[in-house]
Design a protein around this motif. Structure first.
Motif, PDB file in Angstrom:
ATOM      1  N   SER A   1       0.833  -1.206   0.000  1.00 13.04           N
ATOM      2  CA  SER A   1       0.000   0.000   0.000  1.00 13.04           C
ATOM      3  C   SER A   1       0.865   1.252   0.000  1.00 13.04           C
ATOM      4  O   SER A   1       0.545   2.242  -0.665  1.00 13.04           O
ATOM      5  CB  SER A   1      -0.920   0.020   1.220  1.00 13.04           C
ATOM      6  OG  SER A   1      -1.839  -1.040   1.155  1.00 13.04           O
TER       7      SER A   1
ATOM      8  N   ASP B   1      -6.023  -0.863  -4.754  1.00 12.49           N
ATOM      9  CA  ASP B   1      -5.450  -1.461  -3.540  1.00 12.49           C
ATOM     10  C   ASP B   1      -6.400  -2.525  -2.999  1.00 12.49           C
ATOM     11  O   ASP B   1      -7.407  -2.208  -2.387  1.00 12.49           O
ATOM     12  CB  ASP B   1      -5.163  -0.385  -2.488  1.00 12.49           C
ATOM     13  CG  ASP B   1      -4.230  -0.896  -1.389  1.00 12.49           C
ATOM     14  OD1 ASP B   1      -4.074  -2.130  -1.256  1.00 12.49           O
ATOM     15  OD2 ASP B   1      -3.671  -0.058  -0.655  1.00 12.49           O
ATOM     16  N   GLU B   2      -6.081  -3.760  -3.246  1.00  7.95           N
ATOM     17  CA  GLU B   2      -6.880  -4.913  -2.836  1.00  7.95           C
ATOM     18  C   GLU B   2      -8.354  -4.779  -3.222  1.00  7.95           C
ATOM     19  O   GLU B   2      -9.226  -4.733  -2.365  1.00  7.95           O
ATOM     20  CB  GLU B   2      -6.738  -5.139  -1.323  1.00  7.95           C
ATOM     21  CG  GLU B   2      -5.267  -5.282  -0.933  1.00  7.95           C
ATOM     22  CD  GLU B   2      -5.058  -6.023   0.380  1.00  7.95           C
ATOM     23  OE1 GLU B   2      -6.011  -6.677   0.835  1.00  7.95           O
ATOM     24  OE2 GLU B   2      -3.928  -5.956   0.900  1.00  7.95           O
TER      25      GLU B   2
ATOM     26  N   GLN C   1      -7.481   0.681   0.086  1.00 10.18           N
ATOM     27  CA  GLN C   1      -7.641  -0.616   0.751  1.00 10.18           C
ATOM     28  C   GLN C   1      -8.860  -0.588   1.684  1.00 10.18           C
ATOM     29  O   GLN C   1      -9.643  -1.519   1.725  1.00 10.18           O
ATOM     30  CB  GLN C   1      -6.369  -0.931   1.552  1.00 10.18           C
ATOM     31  CG  GLN C   1      -6.379  -2.310   2.179  1.00 10.18           C
ATOM     32  CD  GLN C   1      -4.990  -2.714   2.676  1.00 10.18           C
ATOM     33  OE1 GLN C   1      -3.989  -2.014   2.447  1.00 10.18           O
ATOM     34  NE2 GLN C   1      -4.916  -3.834   3.352  1.00 10.18           N
TER      35      GLN C   1
HETATM   36 MG   LIG Z   1      -2.047  -2.636   2.206  1.00  9.07          MG
END
Ligand SMILES: [Mg+2]
Ligand SMILES: Nc1ncnc2c1ncn2[C@@H]1O[C@H](COP(=O)(O)OP(=O)(O)OP(=O)(O)O)[C@@H](O)[C@H]1O
Lengths: 272, 333
Positions: free
Chosen positions: A60, A193-194, A102
């Motif tokens: 991240s 992010d994810e 995220q």
């Molecule tokens: Mg992360």
């Protein structure tokens, strides 16, 4: 690698172009914690680039450096071959780099439509006084932006929740709305992010399909962080592997999978 | 109709008018609080400063004249010209925008991400600083601000409501101050304009986005600093409007900054983040304190207006801490 004109062809026959974004010797520290340690890698035009690694590896942080949220102590960032001066996140966004977070960052008080519409803010050119005095132009601009937004809403199959306040949506749909908002900016580079964290299998499949479609139909370059190895192997053209802030692998999914350092890092390290 | 009902109605109407002013000040608070999480204690002083600046410009006062005279031994006080109200208002708006920029550039830009209490303390400092600057710039005497708003009772309303008494000889029709009526209209226009601005313009959209989530706002390319200057400017404009209305009514004087305190109970009622809440809260406090004084004031020894609003706010805090329009706070466990 540094030759911007050089490209390659993927297994499924997609043409990948020159380097869009290049990170050179990036180091990022938080007090005593070294989140990123002297990492270099590039992202090429039209490719899906994955960043993987165990929890706390610095993935991240890397995305935050690219999008200007974190300022690295050392290293240089090149965008379209030009060295990027230190930039504020909003300036990076205006250069055509959109992102998701995220921990989902949506405008909870707004409807889905309004959320996606904020992605178009930088396409709204008419100034305040023009908007007040010259209604025609402002209306035309509004219509154009609406159309662009509706296209994306259709594309991501969220028509049915257009008017729903975001706060009321389940997690999986929120992630999709966040993607929609990022896409509304018609980014050159999309950072995710994810995007599939916390989703069930079906939702993950949907999201994977959307990511592939975005890349395919709009030609958007994508960098994504993902924990699910299966997903990473399916989606990405090239993978950067991080561990404790260091880069321990970089290559095609197959190359990375057979890399001993990567295997070691993943063995016995807890990740979800 | 019985006397009590008629006079009660008049009390309510006058309360609504007083409430409009509370609402205006509260509105300034809400705008800044929503966008930046700063509870701006200086909002009342901003109204004072704006009104003093407007007056000073209108009558051609030389700013900082006492200071200049003290240093250079001169005796200048006035430029010797007078400026039409509308022009002076425009100049004052420019001054308030400059003030907004200075506040953001030199104070709050450096305090991003700090605890709310620190931001609050900064605004207390700002309030006293601004009060001092206002004093130094324009002098502390009471100023009769006259931008041409009509004053005195509205005979038209009085004459045309007399019939409501239905033969009651004590009733001459409702007595409403013209200035209050104008203030109500101005406040209504202001609120409608603000809502239209925040709903339909690019900057308004960005403002709502910033109010909702800073990170997300940055990620769609919004310049937070710019939006905060904008928000302080809008709050400065709202302060100017409040200052004009209040200054026309009671003269521009330092007690004007105390109306800011009345806005506090208004915010307790309306919630700190709700524009309709600020309006409705202001009206409730305005009507409530007038009605309470009318009904129970004599029995309680009078001057209940001094404390009624605060006690009402206290009751609200106990039974509905999120305010009238705030969302219910459910603690996550
Ligand atoms: Mg992360
Ligand atoms: N804003 C911050 N302040 C202090 N430390 C931070 C900050 N952001 C990240 N870190 C630290 O940097 C390291 C890397 O964190 P990062 O969030 O980049 O990891 P990650 O690979 O994304 O992990 P995860 O898979 O859990 O999301 C961690 O030790 C983390 O605590």
């Amino acid at each position: 690698m540094l030759d911007a004109s050089e490209g390659y062809t993927t297994e499924d026959g997609r043409k990948i172009g020159g380097v869009v974004m290049e990170m050179k010797n990036i180091t990022l520290r938080f007090g005593g914690v070294v989140a990123i340690k002297d990492i270099s890698f590039d992202i090429r035009e039209g490719e899906i680039r994955a960043i993987i690694g165990p929890n706390g590896a610095g993935k991240s942080s890397m995305l935050n450096v690219i999008s200007g949220f974190y300022v690295p102590q050392e290293g240089e960032v090149f965008f379209h071959g030009k060295k990027r001066p230190q930039m504020r996140p909003y300036e990076v966004a205006r250069q055509g780099i959109a992102r998701t977070f995220q921990n989902i960052a949506l405008f909870e008080g707004m409807s889905v439509l309004d959320n996606v519409m904020t992605g178009r803010l930088n396409y709204m050119k008419t100034g305040l006084f023009q908007q007040a005095l010259w209604k025609g132009k402002a209306e035309q601009e509004e219509t154009e932006n609406r159309e662009a937004v509706e296209k994306i809403i259709d594309f991501l199959e969220i028509q049915h929740i257009r008017k729903t306040p975001v706060a009321r949506l389940p997690y999986g749909l929120k992630k999709r709305v966040e993607l929609a908002r990022a896409l509304a900016a018609e980014p050159k580079l999309l950072l995710l992010d994810e995007p599939m964290a916390g989703m069930n299998v079906e939702e993950k499949e949907d999201m994977s399909r959307f990511i592939l479609d975005v890349n395919d139909e709009f030609g958007t370059t994508i960098a994504l962080i993902e924990h699910d190895m299966g997903v990473v192997m399916d989606l990405s053209d090239r993978v950067v592997v991080m561990d404790y802030g260091k880069k321990i692998g970089d290559g095609t999914p197959d190359e990375v999978r057979s890399n001993q350092a990567v295997i070691d890092a993943y063995l016995g390290v807890s990740h979800d | 109709m019985p006397d009590s009902l008629l006079f009660g109605t008049e009390v309510v109407l006058n309360g609504l008018m007083a409430g409009v002013l509370y609402a205006l000040v509260a509105l300034g608070f809400v705008l800044i609080y929503k966008a930046s999480g700063i509870f701006n204690y200086a909002q009342g002083v901003m109204a004072l400063f704006a009104a003093m600046t407007l007056y000073g410009i209108m009558v051609g006062q030389v700013p900082f004249s006492h200071l200049i005279n003290a240093i250079f031994g001169t005796h200048i006080h006035h430029f010797g010209w007078e400026i039409p109200a509308i022009l002076a208002i425009i100049v004052t708006v420019v001054v308030m925008v400059a003030f907004a920029w200075l506040v953001q550039q030199y104070i709050f830009r450096h305090l991003v991400g700090q605890e709310p209490i620190i931001l609050f303390m900064a605004t207390i400092g700002l309030a006293y600083f601004l009060e001092g600057v206002a004093d130094l710039m324009w002098g502390s005497e009471i100023k009769a601000l006259d931008v041409g708003l009509p004053q005195g009772g509205s005979f038209w309303i009085e004459e045309n409501t007399q019939w409501l008494g239905m033969g009651n000889e004590n009733f001459y029709g409702f007595f409403l101050d013209q200035l209050d009526l104008i203030a109500t209209v101005i406040a209504a226009v202001l609120v409608i304009a603000l809502v239209a601005f925040s709903q339909y313009t690019k900057q308004g959209r960005a403002m709502r986005a910033v109010a909702d989530d800073h990170q997300a706002a940055l990620s769609v390319g919004i310049n937070l600093n710019f939006i905060w200057v904008l928000v302080w400017s809008v709050a400065g404009f709202v302060a100017l409007v409040a200052g004009i209305v209040w200054g026309s009514k009671s003269g521009v004087q330092f007690s004007l900054s105390l109306i800011a305190l009345k806005a506090l109970p208004v915010l307790m009622l309306g919630g700190f983040t709700s524009i309709p809440g600020a309006i409705v809260g202001g009206l409730i406090i305005g009507v409530g304190e007038k009605l309470f004084e009318f009904a129970l004031g004599p029995a309680l020894g009078g001057a209940t207006e001094n404390w009624f609003a605060y006690v009402l706010a206290l009751v609200f805090l106990v039974f509905r801490p999120q305010g009238l329009f705030g969302e219910k706070i459910i603690e996550r466990v």
